[in-house]
Write a protein that holds these residues in place. Structure first.
Motif, mmCIF file in Angstrom:
data_model
loop_
_atom_site.group_PDB
_atom_site.id
_atom_site.type_symbol
_atom_site.label_atom_id
_atom_site.label_comp_id
_atom_site.label_asym_id
_atom_site.label_seq_id
_atom_site.Cartn_x
_atom_site.Cartn_y
_atom_site.Cartn_z
ATOM 1 N N THR A 240 0.841 -1.197 0.000
ATOM 2 C CA THR A 240 0.000 0.000 0.000
ATOM 3 C C THR A 240 0.877 1.249 0.000
ATOM 4 O OG1 THR A 240 -0.130 0.184 2.418
ATOM 5 C CG2 THR A 240 -1.742 -1.246 1.331
ATOM 6 N N SER B 6 -4.048 5.278 1.859
ATOM 7 C CA SER B 6 -4.309 3.863 2.097
ATOM 8 C C SER B 6 -5.175 3.578 3.319
ATOM 9 C CB SER B 6 -2.975 3.126 2.251
ATOM 10 O OG SER B 6 -2.238 3.640 3.354
ATOM 11 N N HIS B 7 -5.658 4.604 4.024
ATOM 12 C CA HIS B 7 -6.343 4.321 5.286
ATOM 13 C C HIS B 7 -7.552 3.410 5.094
ATOM 14 C CE1 HIS B 7 -8.029 4.756 9.272
ATOM 15 N NE2 HIS B 7 -9.180 5.035 8.697
ATOM 16 N N ILE C 25 -6.438 -0.152 4.154
ATOM 17 C CA ILE C 25 -5.898 -0.897 5.292
ATOM 18 C C ILE C 25 -7.009 -1.293 6.254
ATOM 19 C CG2 ILE C 25 -4.435 -0.693 7.342
ATOM 20 C CD1 ILE C 25 -2.528 1.009 5.632
ATOM 21 N N ARG C 26 -7.923 -0.388 6.519
ATOM 22 C CA ARG C 26 -9.042 -0.704 7.416
ATOM 23 C C ARG C 26 -9.859 -1.873 6.866
ATOM 24 N NH1 ARG C 26 -13.678 3.735 8.413
ATOM 25 N NH2 ARG C 26 -13.885 3.294 6.200
ATOM 26 N N VAL D 67 -7.832 -5.163 7.259
ATOM 27 C CA VAL D 67 -7.817 -5.628 8.645
ATOM 28 C C VAL D 67 -9.146 -6.274 9.013
ATOM 29 C CG1 VAL D 67 -7.716 -4.858 11.048
ATOM 30 C CG2 VAL D 67 -6.042 -4.014 9.400
ATOM 31 N N ILE E 91 -0.123 -6.620 5.402
ATOM 32 C CA ILE E 91 -0.150 -5.283 4.824
ATOM 33 C C ILE E 91 1.271 -4.733 4.837
ATOM 34 C CG2 ILE E 91 -1.095 -2.959 5.041
ATOM 35 C CD1 ILE E 91 -3.451 -4.310 6.597
ATOM 36 N N PRO F 263 2.971 -1.409 3.972
ATOM 37 C CA PRO F 263 3.062 0.001 3.584
ATOM 38 C C PRO F 263 4.492 0.386 3.258
ATOM 39 C CG PRO F 263 2.843 -0.191 5.961
ATOM 40 C CD PRO F 263 2.715 -1.579 5.408
#
Length: 424
Positions: free
Chosen positions: A69, A73-74, A77-78, A81, A97, A99
């Motif tokens: 990512t 990317s928030h 990523i959420r 997860v 993940i 980053p």
């Protein structure tokens, strides 16, 4: 007796580590990617784009996956997860993940090859025989086991997944290759303005899908060499592939080999292609079958009540015709035709919604008429709003009208608060 071919494929997938490149901006999607990376964009009523390559990995038996990512990317990523965080590393499976963390450089990822190079230590720790590098921003179903078998049997050091596409579609958009009679790649151009046509069809060319298989040690060698090459753009299509096809066996794998006549692949990189691909889902028998229990598309979803359709008066009826309506939606006294509603959409009475892609948490007030639109997440469409019938008027109000007449509406265009978690 065990199926030896199935066991052969399962051995290959078990020895494979997949790396999904999911850091793209998706700039041609304009305001749809203002608050989210392209792989986090919604698709098909309840999914996100990233769910498709991830589901392909799991359904193909590849259980060790990294997701690279970078850009905004928030929300991605959420989602990962929540929807993909249940795999057990101790059982030999994981979705990790990755980053941009500047382990090998002071820079962020500079290109597709650099994104892999900066995670080379993580890949090495997995001890795979093969590394599969996948684009994270396309919609398709593919059994990667067939591609791995082709890679192994051909003696390739690298294999590139490809498909035949119209020349005008590929021009400036896809990497284009030429091959010999054994599918060995002997020429490669990254996004040429004038793609080389197929020998037997001058209207089509062979385009890269951005999915690759490498022998692990060969990949590491090429990444290290590229990292030390001055002037490289650190990109597989621009640098790695053109530099190796002369001296190393690099083969093409036709995507149609894994899907036959039902092979489905879409690059939803523009407003028009995003709308068109979603509209394909409302067909009575769509080419991409999301209802296939043998190849499920996994995702994260909230626990929501069933969709609801209310009122049957002489002047208002809640109904949806040739449409996809997700959980939590209430269609109250309006007609939905050839449209797709994501979760928690509210459509109030006396409205007509046609050819529309309505993203989650949208509320459409009474007496609205919407046609050939994309309504971004969290919008409240005011009472009496008419969109899609007069494009000059749509533009004057600040909406984006695409080349093919799709109208994009966001909260900012409606003068409503933007940003925060609700936007992504």
């Amino acid at each position: 007796m065990a199926d030896n071919s199935s066991r052969y494929i399962s051995n290959l997938t078990r020895d494979t580590y997949a790396l999904i490149l999911a850091g793209g901006k998706g700039s041609r999607l304009h305001e749809l990617t203002t608050w989210r990376a392209k792989p986090a964009l919604y698709f098909g009523g309840k999914f996100r784009i990233i769910d498709f390559p991830l589901s392909n990995c799991i359904n193909s038996g590849i259980r060790r996956v990294g997701v690279v990512t970078q850009y905004k990317s928030h929300s991605l990523i959420r989602h990962l997860v929540r929807g993909w965080g249940h795999f057990k590393k101790e059982l030999g499976e994981s979705v990790e993940i990755l980053p941009a963390s500047q382990r090998f450089s002071d820079s962020w990822y500079e290109g597709t090859a650099d994104a892999v190079f900066q995670n080379i230590d993580i890949i090495r720790d997995e001890l795979p025989k093969y590394v599969m590098i996948l684009s994270g921003d396309h919609i398709y179903r593919m059994d990667y086991g067939a591609m791995l078998a082709h890679h192994k049997e051909s003696g390739a050091k690298m294999t590139v997944s490809c498909m035949s596409v119209p020349i005008e579609e590929a021009a400036g958009a896809f990497g284009v290759m030429s091959v010999d009679e054994n599918l060995r790649i002997n020429g490669f151009q990254e996004k040429p303005e004038h793609p080389a046509p197929l020998p037997n069809d001058d209207t089509r060319c062979l385009a890269s899908m951005g999915n690759y298989v490498f022998d692990t040690e060969f990949l590491f060698e090429q990444l290290r060499r590229d990292a030390e090459t001055s002037g490289s753009q650190r990109d597989f299509g621009k640098d790695i592939i053109p530099s190796i096809i002369k001296d190393h066996p690099v083969y093409a794998f036709p995507f149609e080999s894994s899907g036959g006549d039902n092979a489905y692949w879409r690059d939803v990189g523009t407003i028009d292609s995003f709308w068109e691909a979603n509209m394909e889902m409302v067909a009575p028998v769509p080419q991409l079958n999301l209802y296939d229990q043998k190849w499920p598309i996994w995702t994260y979803q909230e626990q929501l009540p069933p969709a609801k359709f209310v009122w049957e008066d002489h002047d208002r009826r809640g109904e949806a015709i040739n449409s996809v309506v997700s959980g939590g939606c209430i269609i109250s006294g309006s007609t939905l035709r050839a449209s797709i509603c994501f979760s928690n959409v509210r459509v109030h009475s006396y409205g007509l919604i046609e050819d529309a892609v309505i993203l989650p948490d949208v509320e459409i007030m009474r007496h609205c008429k919407l046609k050939k639109v994309i309504i971004d997440r969290g919008c409240t469409v005011p009472e009496g709003t008419v969109i899609g019938y007069d494009h000059d008027a749509d533009r004057a109000r600040g909406f984006r009208v695409s080349e093919k007449g799709v109208v994009l509406v966001t909260r900012e265009m409606l003068g409503q608060p933007v940003g925060g978690l609700a936007a992504v």
